[in-house]
Write an enzyme that holds these catalytic residues in place. Structure first.
Site, short mmCIF file in Angstrom:
data_model
loop_
_atom_site.label_atom_id
_atom_site.label_comp_id
_atom_site.label_asym_id
_atom_site.label_seq_id
_atom_site.Cartn_x
_atom_site.Cartn_y
_atom_site.Cartn_z
CE1 TYR A 147 1.62 -8.62 -4.21
CE2 TYR A 147 2.58 -9.04 -2.06
CZ TYR A 147 1.66 -9.35 -3.03
OH TYR A 147 0.77 -10.37 -2.83
CB CYS A 148 0.00 -5.08 -2.16
SG CYS A 148 -1.58 -4.92 -1.31
CG LEU A 149 -1.62 -1.21 0.77
CD1 LEU A 149 -1.80 -0.96 2.25
CD2 LEU A 149 -2.61 -0.41 -0.03
#
Length: 583
Positions: free
Chosen positions: A314-316
């Protein structure tokens, strides 16, 4: 170049000077005073815009005509208030929601402000010769200035404040002053309020049962307790972003992605990152890959042996997972069965409004600040995110809290948003330079352990999720994962923003999504052409994803035990562990 992370040919860096530390100390002081934002990029952008406008008489004439039209529209409304207002606030701007703004004379002040905002939007459109990023930065500067001058900020001409002051006899202003004093003290001291009642970590939030089964100085690995007699054979390893605490994916019981997956018969593991201190300033991006993702994968495959893992980022966390997966593909490591990337970018050429804050000057500014304190602190990141949507995240809240005297209404996601983490200096510098600034991963210049990796080496099925209104990882940027990979890929575009679109549990009202499947080696279709053809489906995307995971799940087996004591992976402590509680 870091031993484990760099480029095939690194760009030249400025030479070291004998008094360089004095320059860095001065830069760090300026950075703290400026809230971590370098003025150089914005002054340069303003100069570029002004010079190009000065030598464009046609553009000047066009803007003069636009200003005249706007003034005439406002004048017509002033002459006849029964007319429909010509300007409307942006969809995310809630400063003028109160019905009083539709009455005289407040409507006239509102419309005058919106007319000026409309003119500046027109004035900062791209021009021939003007760099697009300078046009965007000039627009951002103009918007920030206008936000300060908005009539909604003035108690004497804001109908909502006037009404509330008359209604309460001024109590709203005294309570607002107390809120302001409290917030100012917290800003000066760096302290935070404890979680409100009903939102305690490990009790109300992040409360899915499980155990920490592995820990090092960088992360804890949580294995969640099975909730079904049989589970899918291939476990799931979730890699969250380290910019925030992991429990956005295990929020309240009713919207917890972890709880949903466990209930669907999956064995779920979650990384919980440490909150770095100044002593961990030298943690690198390679450390997050090797001692984070790969160490967790080693533990998962020891606890659930003889089967590949379904990895979720998720995300980074998705970005570092993509790097780890490409490295594994290059090195012949076959321990992954599938990869899911949620609101995660692998190409940063169109990384959205965060690029407004990033150029060489800005990164050097942040590096000076991190050089002194050892990390990028929480408020410094929060201010940048808030400035992107200042109308709602700064000014609407300020009016509500300081002039209307209203307490912030606690929510699970609001508590999570305030529970930010620090970024270690070395890692954050490498991330900003190698990925955001130089876009090395998709440019074929990102090396791991001295050798370049390529996303095209990935052969496992991919499931990629973008969210419609994401201003951190814009969906068209997320979509470009299809441009840099050749394998089987399912793409979902869901309603919501960076967090709300991911928290789209079944039963969530008003949700819809679009979904498509690209077979391996299929021709590329651009995002706009894809959007024109993709049909919206109502409801949550989670069941479709769970079905996709089940199809890659390797059949059913008896639920495994939590941990593996015989392999040195005995349960250490109950979930959510200790790292998530670090201040």
């Amino acid at each position: 170049m870091n031993a484990g992370l760099g480029t095939a040919v690194d760009p030249p860096h400025p030479p070291e000077h004998p008094h360089g530390n004095l320059d860095r100390a001065a830069g760090a002081t300026m950075a703290r005073l400026a809230g971590g934002v370098s003025a150089h990029a914005f002054l340069e952008a303003w100069s570029d815009w002004a010079q190009h406008l000065a030598r464009a008489p046609g553009r000047q004439l066009e803007l003069a005509e636009h200003a005249q039209r706007n003034m005439l529209k406002v004048a017509a409304l002033a002459a006849n208030p029964a007319n429909a207002p010509p300007f409307a606030p942006k969809p995310y701007d809630h400063r003028f929601d109160h019905a009083g703004w539709q009455t005289w004379p407040f409507q006239l002040w509102q419309q005058g402000f919106l007319a000026m905002q409309d003119w500046w939007d027109q004035a900062t459109e791209p021009m021939r010769g003007l760099r697009p990023e300078d046009a965007e930065r000039t627009r951002f500067l103009a918007r920030q200035t206008l936000d300060v001058l908005s009539p909604s900020n003035a108690p004497l001409i804001n109908p909502e404040i006037i009404t509330e002051t008359v209604k309460t006899g001024g109590r709203n202003l005294t309570e607002g002053a107390a809120h302001f004093a409290h917030d100012a003290m917290q800003t000066l001291t760096g302290q935070r309020d404890p979680a409100p009642e009903g939102y305690r970590i490990g009790v109300d939030l992040a409360c899915t049962p499980g155990q920490v089964v592995y820990r090092n100085d960088l992360m804890e690995l949580i294995q969640y307790t099975p909730q079904t007699p049989q589970v899918h054979a291939r476990p799931i390893l979730i890699v969250p972003a380290w910019i925030m605490k992991y429990y956005i994916l295990d929020l309240s019981p009713e919207n917890s992605m972890v709880r949903y997956l466990v209930g669907q018969g999956f064995t779920v593991f979650m990384i919980s990152w440490t909150n770095p201190t100044a002593a961990q300033r030298d943690l690198s991006l390679e450390d997050y890959r090797k001692r984070g993702v790969m160490a967790a994968l080693d533990a998962v495959t020891a606890i659930v042996p003889d089967t590949p893992v379904q990895a979720v980022g998720y995300c980074l966390g998705g970005t570092i997972l993509a790097i780890a997966a490409a490295t594994m593909a290059r090195d012949g490591d076959t321990r992954l069965a599938s990869v899911t990337l949620m609101a995660a970018q692998v190409d940063f050429a169109e990384a959205g409004e965060l690029l407004l804050f990033l150029d060489e000057s800005q990164v050097a500014f942040l590096e000076d600040m991190m050089w002194e304190q050892g990390y990028l602190d929480r408020p410094q990141m929060a201010r940048a995110f808030a400035a992107i949507r200042a109308e709602d995240l700064i000014w609407t809240r300020a009016v509500q809290r300081y002039f209307l005297g209203r307490e912030d209404v606690p929510t699970d996601i609001g508590v999570w948003l305030s529970d930010t983490t620090r970024m270690p200096a070395l890692m954050h510098s490498q991330y900003l330079r190698g990925l955001f600034l130089e876009n090395r991963l998709t440019a074929g210049r990102f090396a791991v352990e001295g050798r370049v990796i390529a996303l095209k080496d990935l052969s496992v099925p991919l499931f990629v999720i973008g969210t419609e209104t994401d201003h951190i990882a814009p969906w068209r940027s997320v979509y470009k994962t299809q441009l840099f990979t050749d394998g089987d890929l399912t793409f979902v575009l869901t309603k919501g923003g960076h967090n709300s679109g991911i928290l789209s549990e079944p039963g969530h009202k008003g949700r819809h999504y679009r979904m498509s499947h690209r077979p391996a080696r299929a021709l590329y279709v651009g995002p706009d052409a894809w959007l024109a053809e993709a049909k919206a489906k109502s409801g949550s995307w989670w069941p479709d994803w769970a079905g996709w995971l089940a199809a890659q799940g390797g059949g059913l087996m008896d639920a495994p035990s939590v941990g593996a004591a015989d392999k040195g992976l005995a349960p250490i402590c109950p979930a959510p562990g200790t790292y998530v509680l670090q201040p």
